[in-house]
Design an enzyme around this catalytic site. Structure first.
Site, PDB file in Angstrom:
ATOM      1  N   SER A  40      37.702  27.199 -18.691  1.00 19.71           N
ATOM      2  CA  SER A  40      36.456  26.921 -19.402  1.00 19.71           C
ATOM      3  C   SER A  40      35.863  25.558 -19.085  1.00 19.71           C
ATOM      4  O   SER A  40      34.676  25.329 -19.325  1.00 19.71           O
ATOM      5  CB  SER A  40      36.684  27.021 -20.912  1.00 19.71           C
ATOM      6  OG  SER A  40      37.730  26.148 -21.324  1.00 19.71           O
ATOM      7  N   ASP A 315      32.737  21.118 -28.598  1.00 18.35           N
ATOM      8  CA  ASP A 315      33.596  21.854 -29.525  1.00 18.35           C
ATOM      9  C   ASP A 315      35.017  21.363 -29.241  1.00 18.35           C
ATOM     10  O   ASP A 315      35.364  20.258 -29.592  1.00 18.35           O
ATOM     11  CB  ASP A 315      33.410  23.372 -29.418  1.00 18.35           C
ATOM     12  CG  ASP A 315      33.526  23.905 -27.979  1.00 18.35           C
ATOM     13  OD1 ASP A 315      33.898  23.130 -27.072  1.00 18.35           O
ATOM     14  OD2 ASP A 315      33.279  25.104 -27.770  1.00 18.35           O
ATOM     15  N   HIS A 317      35.740  21.334 -26.120  1.00 20.36           N
ATOM     16  CA  HIS A 317      35.423  20.970 -24.741  1.00 20.36           C
ATOM     17  C   HIS A 317      34.565  19.705 -24.721  1.00 20.36           C
ATOM     18  O   HIS A 317      33.866  19.414 -25.702  1.00 20.36           O
ATOM     19  CB  HIS A 317      34.667  22.111 -24.050  1.00 20.36           C
ATOM     20  CG  HIS A 317      35.436  23.388 -24.011  1.00 20.36           C
ATOM     21  ND1 HIS A 317      35.431  24.291 -25.066  1.00 20.36           N
ATOM     22  CD2 HIS A 317      36.237  23.929 -23.058  1.00 20.36           C
ATOM     23  CE1 HIS A 317      36.205  25.321 -24.762  1.00 20.36           C
ATOM     24  NE2 HIS A 317      36.705  25.130 -23.555  1.00 20.36           N
TER      25      HIS A 317
END
Length: 347
Positions: A40, A315, A317
């Site tokens: 991600s 978040d 990330h």
């Protein structure tokens, strides 16, 4: 609210980045394409096409792109900043290509994936599948755009960004880092790098594993609230130490193998420990959701911060600004990338 000093610092960072990238544009053109593998941190939308996945296809994800893109942040990822540095377009998501022929790079990364086949294999495009996607690219896509005879040279001159490993440290949401696991994981990663090399890849840009113990989902459930899990970060370091050793080993074993090792872990820790140095005001709480009295997951209905440029985390990330700071530390300050990132290093 952000202060004038924070905004001025952010502006300075942006100007420095643009100037540095502009001065590299001519020599960067000698890297014909960027191929991206991983999770991600670098996914550009492949999970839009993975059945059953929630691909961040809603605001505020992508809010600084103007539209959700499948990226797990508000804007650009480290892969996007590397593409800018190379003077290349953003690498599009492989699973969304359909019949398009792309010769400037493709992104195979998938949120939730890992190095190991069993890591989230039902909800992500795992690394083995990513590599098989690249094999298809070499055999079917690139010949259409370049001609059969030009493919081998193109692949050998292209840059391969690989950013994976953090999800492998979690199994059924339980952390499993140890020295034994690090040795196992690094050997599995070695096998996959060797496969990419057998397909013609020669130039690698490899991120290590970030400090998951400092992710909001971990630190905001700790005592005291906001404290990193030092135990978790130490166990991740077992893998990271072996990674650099592995890259040097492959350089001696595989013909033409060259690499840049990027210390993403160090970059994240430095921003978290000295946030104001980088114009960051909030280095612990996520931008989305803004309240920590929740599941710490960003939803379409979540209340999110307006001043995203002053947050380390979007978040779990990093924000676009954190990724931009990473790019500056790698490409301009040469503080986290070894050998020093220089396009001529790959020529």
């Amino acid at each position: 609210m952000s202060t004038n000093n924070d905004l001025n610092h952010s502006l300075i960072l942006t100007v420095l980045l643009l100037i540095a990238f502009a001065t590299k544009s001519e020599e960067s053109k000698q890297i014909p394409a960027l191929y991206v593998f991983g999770d991600s941190l670098v996914d550009s939308g492949n999970n839009h096409y993975v059945p059953g996945e929630d691909p961040q296809n809603f605001f505020p994800y992508g809010i600084d792109f103007g539209t959700p893109t499948g990226r797990c942040t508000n804007g650009k990822t480290v892969a996007d900043f590397l593409a800018i540095y190379l003077g290349l377009p953003f690498a599009p998501a492989y699973l969304g290509l359909s019949n398009r022929v792309i010769t400037t790079g493709i992104n195979y990364a998938s949120a939730g994936s890992g190095i190991l086949p069993e890591t989230n294999n039902k909800t992500s495009f795992i690394m083995d599948e990513q590599i098989r996607g690249f094999e298809r690219t070499v055999k079917e896509i690139l010949p259409k755009g370049l001609g059969e005879e030009a493919v081998e040279k193109h692949v050998s001159e292209s840059l391969f960004l690989v950013s994976s490993g953090v999800n492998d440290h979690f199994k059924n949401k339980t952390f499993r880092g140890s020295r034994k696991f690090a040795s196992y994981l690094i050997n599995e990663f070695k096998i996959r790098l060797q496969i990419l090399h057998s397909l013609g890849a020669r130039k690698f840009f490899v991120n290590n594993v970030p400090p998951a113990g400092c992710f909001p989902s971990i630190s905001l459930h700790s005592k005291p609230i906001g404290k990193c899990s030092e135990k978790m970060n130490k166990r991740i370091s077992f893998y990271n130490k072996k990674l650099l050793i592995l890259l040097h080993e492959l350089q001696t074993q595989l013909p033409g193998f060259t690499f840049v090792h990027s210390d993403l872990n160090k970059s994240t820790m430095e921003i978290r420990q000295n946030p104001h140095k980088y114009g960051i005001v909030e280095a612990t709480k996520p931008c989305c959701p803004r309240s920590i009295n929740s599941d710490l997951a960003c939803h379409s209905c979540s209340d999110f911060c307006a001043n995203r440029n002053t947050y380390l985390f979007f978040d779990d990330h990093p924000t676009e600004r954190a990724n931009q700071i990473y790019a500056i530390k790698c490409f301009i300050d040469h503080a986290i990338c070894t050998p020093r990132i220089n396009i001529r290093h790959f020529l």
